[in-house]
Every structure is written in structure tokens, then in C-alpha cells.
Design a protein around this motif. Structure first.
Motif, mmCIF file in Angstrom:
data_model
loop_
_atom_site.group_PDB
_atom_site.id
_atom_site.type_symbol
_atom_site.label_atom_id
_atom_site.label_comp_id
_atom_site.label_asym_id
_atom_site.label_seq_id
_atom_site.Cartn_x
_atom_site.Cartn_y
_atom_site.Cartn_z
ATOM 1 N N ALA A 145 0.816 -1.209 0.000
ATOM 2 C CA ALA A 145 0.000 0.000 0.000
ATOM 3 C C ALA A 145 0.853 1.263 0.000
ATOM 4 C CB ALA A 145 -0.930 0.003 1.213
ATOM 5 N N GLY A 146 2.051 1.181 0.556
ATOM 6 C CA GLY A 146 2.915 2.360 0.608
ATOM 7 C C GLY A 146 3.689 2.624 -0.662
ATOM 8 N N ASP A 147 3.638 1.702 -1.614
ATOM 9 C CA ASP A 147 4.390 1.863 -2.875
ATOM 10 C C ASP A 147 3.527 2.665 -3.856
ATOM 11 O OD1 ASP A 147 6.064 1.689 -5.022
ATOM 12 O OD2 ASP A 147 6.350 -0.477 -4.909
ATOM 13 N N HIS A 148 3.385 3.973 -3.575
ATOM 14 C CA HIS A 148 2.468 4.806 -4.345
ATOM 15 C C HIS A 148 2.841 4.887 -5.819
ATOM 16 C CE1 HIS A 148 0.946 7.192 -0.580
ATOM 17 N NE2 HIS A 148 0.770 5.891 -0.484
ATOM 18 N N THR A 149 4.136 4.983 -6.110
ATOM 19 C CA THR A 149 4.542 5.177 -7.503
ATOM 20 C C THR A 149 4.171 3.981 -8.358
ATOM 21 O OG1 THR A 149 6.369 6.618 -6.856
ATOM 22 C CG2 THR A 149 6.493 5.603 -9.032
ATOM 23 N N ARG A 150 4.454 2.782 -7.888
ATOM 24 C CA ARG A 150 4.120 1.603 -8.685
ATOM 25 C C ARG A 150 2.608 1.377 -8.742
ATOM 26 N NH1 ARG A 150 7.065 -3.859 -8.090
ATOM 27 N NH2 ARG A 150 6.814 -3.590 -5.841
ATOM 28 N N LEU A 151 1.891 1.698 -7.668
ATOM 29 C CA LEU A 151 0.436 1.568 -7.693
ATOM 30 C C LEU A 151 -0.176 2.506 -8.740
ATOM 31 C CD1 LEU A 151 -0.475 1.225 -3.910
ATOM 32 C CD2 LEU A 151 -1.211 -0.337 -5.727
ATOM 33 N N LEU A 152 0.308 3.743 -8.774
ATOM 34 C CA LEU A 152 -0.227 4.688 -9.745
ATOM 35 C C LEU A 152 0.236 4.353 -11.165
ATOM 36 C CD1 LEU A 152 0.057 8.025 -7.723
ATOM 37 C CD2 LEU A 152 -1.976 6.610 -8.131
#
Length: 416
Positions: free
Chosen positions: A347-354
């Protein structure tokens, strides 16, 4: 003495009555069948224990606000179309273009972009597509460029706001961003995606089919049948946008806006309000899809997607996430592709999630089944009798899926 006309009348009178016209049997649309099958399979997964009760409850609690938003915003968009808001906008854009093909291209692209951003991509695919196809008929210009404009921008212009796409709602919730914070993060990727889309639209479709001299005859101004309903629907849309900008919860914003428009129709056109306005197919589709993907994730899908995403960070990890989202979207559909990828990314890996989100929003263009919006668009084109060259569409859409995803992920890395 009987005349020939008397003989004919007598023959008609003596003739047996014409057989009654056969009643047309109702046949479900293929998408209806898909939605029902998904809902039944999803319910079976939950009831059989393949998906544990705790996960079933968490999944249902997560999607209930999404279902409220989807149901209300689709009805809002349908009534807005009935009130003539889209028709007025389209005719005024054509008049504003003053007969210039290039100006019409920019204005139609702008309208499709704004509709997608504010009312979501399914609205553009379902409601704006027939408006632009009718505009093409009125202007006596090729319909394919206007048709492709709606489906391409329905997908690629759906990054900026959480309301623009169901996957955006999931991503914004996952990374814990407010609508304005989310929009700030995705502004540059959205700009990059739209820019690539407009360039390819012009060179692959509009420039090739422009009329002689690059000009057309502007239409007459469209006047809505009921000006009061038109103004009420327009006010409802503006209220919805204002609620989103003010940070109001999206389901509440769409519900309040819909209530205003419903009130206008109750007073001015109650016959328009019917149960068929509720998008039951879409609600069943989303609910079943969530439950099925959650179940598959527990039984091997998460491992497969995890291998595709890898563990790389930085630019390589973001590009890999975007590519995985695009690839899976065209293999199955963008919603399960995003859900599967989200379940294995921290959940904290914002760049890869986006980046995954970008791949599942822009990438699903190469295959007709890659997004619900594309499926709905094909249905609307077929209903209007418009045939878009399939080979040319698939080839150019694949180019857009690749270049648009790369451009948007690159822009995301610049603001990360």
C-alpha cells in the motif's frame, strides 16, 4: 353494374384477415449474460467458502460506496443526455469551429476529455458517442474520426480525478489521497496521455479523412425541447463538479446532484423516469468481478501477477507496473487487471500503484474487451450503423496504448 373498383373492394373484403405480426422475443444482451454469470459465480465463491467470510465482508464493504456512486452518476448522465445538454454542447462546438475541420477536432477532443474527467469514461462511451455520430451525419462528414475520438479519450482522459474511472476510486482509496491531492499527483500524467492521444488522433484519423479544403458546413444551433429541464440538468452537473472540488464524498455529491435532476424530471417529464435507467448490468458486473478476482487471487492469480510486477523499484519498477497493467488489461479486462495488481503491491508503494493504474486506464485499447467503456462504445457504433475499420482501429489503438502508457508513466516519475 359493378365497376372494376367494386370488384377489387369486394375481393379485399372477402380476403382472409392478415396474420398478426409475430411478436419479437426479448433476447438478453451478451453483456447482460456476462454480468449475471459473474454475479452468480461471485456469490458461489462467497457461499462455498472459496472466498473466506471475512474477506467477502471486507470486499462488499469496500465496493458499496463505489456501487452507490456508479448507480447515481450513470442515471445522472442518462438524464443529462435526455435533457439535451450533450446535444447543445456538440452543436455549439460545431458552430464555434466555423466550418474548420482542425478546429472541430480540437473542440470535439476537448468535449470528450471534459466529459470523461467529470462524469467518467462510461458516460463518454455510452452517451457522447451517439451525439458525435449524429453530429457527423448532420455535418455530412466521415463518422469514424469522431467515433474513435470518444473511445480513445474515454480511456486515456480518465486519469485526473477519482470520479473519472472506477479504478481511480480504488487507487485513491488505496494510497489514501483526497480528490484534490490525487488530481495534483496525476495532473502531469494526464496531460501527457491526452497530448499523445490528440496527436495520434489527428494523424491517424482526422487528417486522413478531412473534407475537401478542410472545411464543412456548420449546423444550426440546437434548441433543447424543454429549456427548464436543460437548465436543471446542467445545474445538477455543475453541482456535482462543485461537490467534488470541495472535497465532498463522491457518492454523496453524485446523489445530491441526481436528486436535483430527478426533481426536475418529476415535475417536467415524469414519464422519462423508469427502472431501466438504473445500470443493473454494471452493478452486477462490478460486484461479481470483485468477488471472483478476490477468489482467484487466493488460488494462484496473486503469484502470477507478482512475478510479472517483480520487485524492482524506481523507473524500472514503475515502467514494469505500467506495462503489466496494460498487458493484463488487454488479456482480460482492465478492472480485474488492476485488482490483481493492487493485491500484490504494498500500500505504501504509491509510484508503482499509480503506474499500474496508468497501465490499466490507458493500456486497454488494443483489444475490444479490454475495458467496459470500449465494449459499450462498440455497441453504440453498431446500433448507429457506423462501421469503424477494425484492423486500422486495432493497430492505431495498440500504438496509442504503448506510447500513451510510456508517456504517462514517464510524467508520473517526474512528479514522484
Amino acid at each position: 353494374m359493378r365497376t372494376s373498383s367494386d370488384v377489387k373492394l369486394a375481393a379485399v373484403a372477402d380476403a382472409p384477415p392478415a396474420p398478426p405480426e409475430p411478436t419479437r422475443r426479448w433476447r438478453p444482451h451478451p453483456l447482460d449474460l456476462v454480468a449475471v454469470v459473474l454475479a452468480v459465480v461471485g456469490a458461489a465463491c462467497a457461499l462455498s467458502g472459496l472466498l473466506p467470510r471475512a474477506e467477502t465482508t471486507a470486499t462488499v464493504q469496500r465496493i458499496l460506496p463505489l456501487l452507490l456512486f456508479l448507480g447515481t452518476v450513470i442515471v445522472l448522465a442518462e438524464l443529462t443526455a435526455v435533457a439535451g445538454v450533450f446535444d447543445v454542447l456538440a452543436s455549439r462546438l460545431a458552430i464555434a469551429a466555423r466550418g474548420r475541420w482542425a478546429a472541430l477536432f480540437l473542440l470535439c477532443g476537448g468535449l470528450a476529455t471534459v466529459t470523461t474527467l467529470v462524469l467518467n469514461l462510461d458516460t463518454t462511451a455510452v452517451l457522447l458517442t451517439p451525439v458525435l455520430l449524429a453530429l457527423a451525419r448532420n455535418l455530412r462528414v466521415p463518422a469514424a474520426p469522431l467515433a474513435v475520438t470518444t473511445v480513445w479519450l474515454a480511456n486515456t482522459a480518465s486519469l485526473l480525478l477519482p470520479v473519472s474511472n472506477l479504478t481511480n476510486l480504488l487507487a485513491a482509496d488505496r494510497v489514501g489521497l483526497t480528490p484534490l491531492a490525487y488530481a495534483e499527483r496525476m495532473a502531469l500524467p494526464q496531460l501527457a496521455a491526452v497530448a499523445v492521444t490528440m496527436v495520434l488522433l489527428w494523424y491517424a484519423w482526422w487528417r486522413r479523412e478531412r473534407p475537401v479544403g478542410g472545411r464543412f458546413v456548420a449546423p444550426a444551433r440546437h434548441v433543447p425541447a424543454d429549456p427548464v429541464l436543460h437548465r436543471t440538468a446542467l445545474a445538477g452537473c455543475l453541482l456535482f463538479v462543485a461537490g467534488i472540488v470541495a472535497g465532498v464524498e463522491i457518492g454523496l455529491a453524485s446523489t445530491v446532484a441526481l436528486a436535483l435532476v430527478l426533481l426536475g424530471f418529476v415535475v417536467r417529464s415524469p414519464a422519462t423516469l423508469r427502472p431501466g435507467l438504473v445500470p443493473v448490468r454494471l452493478l452486477l458486473f462490478v460486484t461479481g468481478l470483485f468477488l471472483v478476482v478476490q477468489t482467484l487471487g487466493r488460488h494462484g492469480l496473486d503469484d502470477l501477477v507478482g512475478n510479472l510486477l517483480g520487485t524492482d523499484g524506481g523507473a524500472l519498477g514503475a515502467l514494469r507496473a505500467g506495462g503489466t497493467g496494460a498487458l493484463l488489461s488487454n488479456a482480460v479486462n482492465n478492472l480485474p487487471a488492476y485488482l490483481a495488481g493492487e493485491s500484490v503491491l504494498p500500500a505504501g508503494d504509491h509510484t508503482r500503484l499509480l503506474a499500474l493504474l496508468i497501465g490499466t486506464n490507458i493500456g486497454p485499447l488494443a483489444a475490444p474487451w479490454a475495458s467496459l467503456a470500449t465494449l459499450l462504445w462498440f455497441e453504440r457504433c453498431r446500433a448507429a450503423g457506423v462501421r469503424v475499420p477494425v484492423t486500422r482501429f486495432v493497430v492505431t489503438s495498440t500504438v496509442l496504448a504503448v506510447t500513451g502508457t510510456l508517456a504517462a508513466v514517464g510524467a508520473l516519475l517526474l512528479v514522484s
